[in-house]
Design a protein around this motif. Structure first.
Motif, short mmCIF file in Angstrom:
data_model
loop_
_atom_site.label_atom_id
_atom_site.label_comp_id
_atom_site.label_asym_id
_atom_site.label_seq_id
_atom_site.Cartn_x
_atom_site.Cartn_y
_atom_site.Cartn_z
N MET A 1 0.84 -1.25 0.02
CA MET A 1 0.11 0.03 -0.07
C MET A 1 1.06 1.45 0.01
SD MET A 1 -3.27 0.91 2.31
CE MET A 1 -3.91 -0.65 2.43
N PHE A 2 1.93 1.12 0.72
CA PHE A 2 2.76 2.21 0.56
C PHE A 2 3.56 2.50 -0.63
CE2 PHE A 2 7.22 3.99 0.96
CZ PHE A 2 6.99 5.18 1.63
N SER A 3 3.63 1.60 -1.65
CA SER A 3 4.28 1.80 -2.89
C SER A 3 3.00 2.59 -3.64
CB SER A 3 4.70 0.74 -3.76
OG SER A 3 5.62 -0.06 -2.87
N ALA A 4 1.77 2.23 -3.48
CA ALA A 4 0.73 2.92 -4.29
C ALA A 4 0.63 4.31 -3.95
CB ALA A 4 -0.58 2.08 -4.16
N TRP A 5 0.90 4.46 -2.48
CA TRP A 5 0.78 5.76 -1.80
C TRP A 5 1.73 6.71 -2.47
CZ3 TRP A 5 4.35 8.17 1.45
CH2 TRP A 5 4.07 9.59 1.40
N LEU A 6 2.94 6.11 -2.41
CA LEU A 6 4.17 6.81 -3.12
C LEU A 6 3.93 7.45 -4.62
CD1 LEU A 6 6.93 7.88 -2.13
CD2 LEU A 6 7.76 5.89 -3.19
N VAL A 7 3.32 6.18 -5.55
CA VAL A 7 2.92 6.61 -6.59
C VAL A 7 2.06 7.87 -7.04
CG1 VAL A 7 1.99 5.88 -9.16
CG2 VAL A 7 3.61 4.36 -7.71
N ALA A 8 1.01 7.69 -6.14
CA ALA A 8 0.02 8.65 -6.12
C ALA A 8 0.69 10.15 -5.81
CB ALA A 8 -1.17 8.32 -5.21
N LEU A 9 1.37 10.15 -4.66
CA LEU A 9 2.16 11.38 -4.14
C LEU A 9 2.80 11.91 -5.25
CD1 LEU A 9 2.49 13.35 -1.70
CD2 LEU A 9 4.53 11.74 -1.05
N VAL A 10 3.48 11.18 -5.85
CA VAL A 10 4.54 11.75 -6.90
C VAL A 10 3.60 12.28 -8.23
CG1 VAL A 10 6.21 10.99 -8.87
CG2 VAL A 10 6.54 10.39 -6.48
N ALA A 11 2.73 11.40 -8.61
CA ALA A 11 1.88 11.74 -9.73
C ALA A 11 0.97 13.32 -9.29
CB ALA A 11 0.96 10.86 -10.03
N THR A 12 0.65 13.25 -7.95
CA THR A 12 -0.01 14.51 -7.66
C THR A 12 0.89 15.70 -7.76
OG1 THR A 12 -1.69 13.27 -6.33
CG2 THR A 12 -1.36 15.66 -5.78
N MET A 13 1.94 15.59 -7.25
CA MET A 13 2.95 16.55 -6.92
C MET A 13 3.37 17.08 -8.66
SD MET A 13 5.53 15.34 -3.87
CE MET A 13 6.61 16.55 -4.09
N GLY A 14 3.21 15.90 -9.32
CA GLY A 14 3.74 16.43 -10.68
C GLY A 14 2.64 17.31 -11.42
N ALA A 15 1.29 16.78 -11.03
CA ALA A 15 0.39 17.43 -11.85
C ALA A 15 0.20 18.84 -11.13
CB ALA A 15 -1.09 16.85 -11.33
N VAL A 16 0.50 19.11 -10.04
CA VAL A 16 0.90 20.45 -9.41
C VAL A 16 1.89 21.11 -9.88
CG1 VAL A 16 1.00 21.86 -7.09
CG2 VAL A 16 -0.31 19.74 -7.13
N PHE A 17 2.92 20.59 -10.24
CA PHE A 17 4.06 21.24 -10.80
C PHE A 17 3.88 21.75 -12.18
CE2 PHE A 17 7.98 20.95 -13.49
CZ PHE A 17 8.76 21.77 -12.78
N ILE A 18 3.19 20.98 -13.09
CA ILE A 18 2.90 21.13 -14.19
C ILE A 18 1.98 22.38 -14.31
CG2 ILE A 18 1.88 20.35 -16.58
CD1 ILE A 18 3.12 17.60 -15.73
N GLY A 19 0.80 22.28 -13.49
CA GLY A 19 -0.06 23.28 -13.44
C GLY A 19 0.16 24.75 -12.86
N GLU A 20 1.06 24.60 -11.79
CA GLU A 20 1.27 25.85 -11.02
C GLU A 20 2.86 26.39 -11.41
OE1 GLU A 20 -1.00 27.53 -9.35
OE2 GLU A 20 -2.33 25.79 -9.87
N ILE A 21 3.71 25.46 -11.51
CA ILE A 21 4.99 26.01 -11.76
C ILE A 21 5.37 26.36 -13.26
CG2 ILE A 21 7.66 25.59 -11.73
CD1 ILE A 21 5.92 25.97 -8.93
#
Length: 131
Positions: A1-21
């Motif tokens: 479950m931790f690995s799935a969370w890590l993927v979701a976290l990286v994907a979310t941070m990537g989406a925020v980076f692409i949109g905001e930065i």
């Protein structure tokens, strides 16, 4: 479950980076994928932290729905989906050059890989929960 969370976290941070930065406005399908991905950070994070395997019951449907939207987006990006059923008639295009991550990989492909990885990581947790 931790690995799935890590993927979701990286994907979310990537989406925020692409949109905001990077300042790229998300298309309609990107918003649907974000709606599916962002809550996964919370549900999987709480489940992993608390050792609660029941959070998989909330996470798998979100990941599968997100993978469905990402699949449609990939098909649209590569021109497999006909013009008549494209959901991105208003706002940013779902299939132009802006959908490339640093000109290397299409964003819809990255999203599909992330959702698929989450599902793959959660299937064993879901199976062990039924034992």
């Amino acid at each position: 479950m931790f690995s799935a969370w890590l993927v979701a976290l990286v994907a979310t941070m990537g989406a925020v980076f692409i949109g905001e930065i990077m300042g790229q406005t998300p298309c309609v399908l990107c918003w649907y994928q974000r709606i599916a991905m962002f809550p996964l950070v919370v549900t999987l994070g709480v489940g992993a932290l608390a050792g609660d395997r029941n959070s998989v019951l909330y996470s798998v449907p979100l990941a599968v729905a997100g993978a469905g939207f990402a699949t449609l987006h990939v098909l649209l990006f590569y021109g497999i989906v006909p013009e008549a059923i494209q959901p991105c008639s208003a706002g940013p295009s779902c299939s132009d050059e802006a959908m490339m991550f640093f000109g290397l990989v299409p964003l819809p492909v990255l999203s599909l890989v992330a959702f698929s990885a989450i599902v793959v990581f959660l299937v064993p947790v879901l199976r062990s929960r039924r034992l």
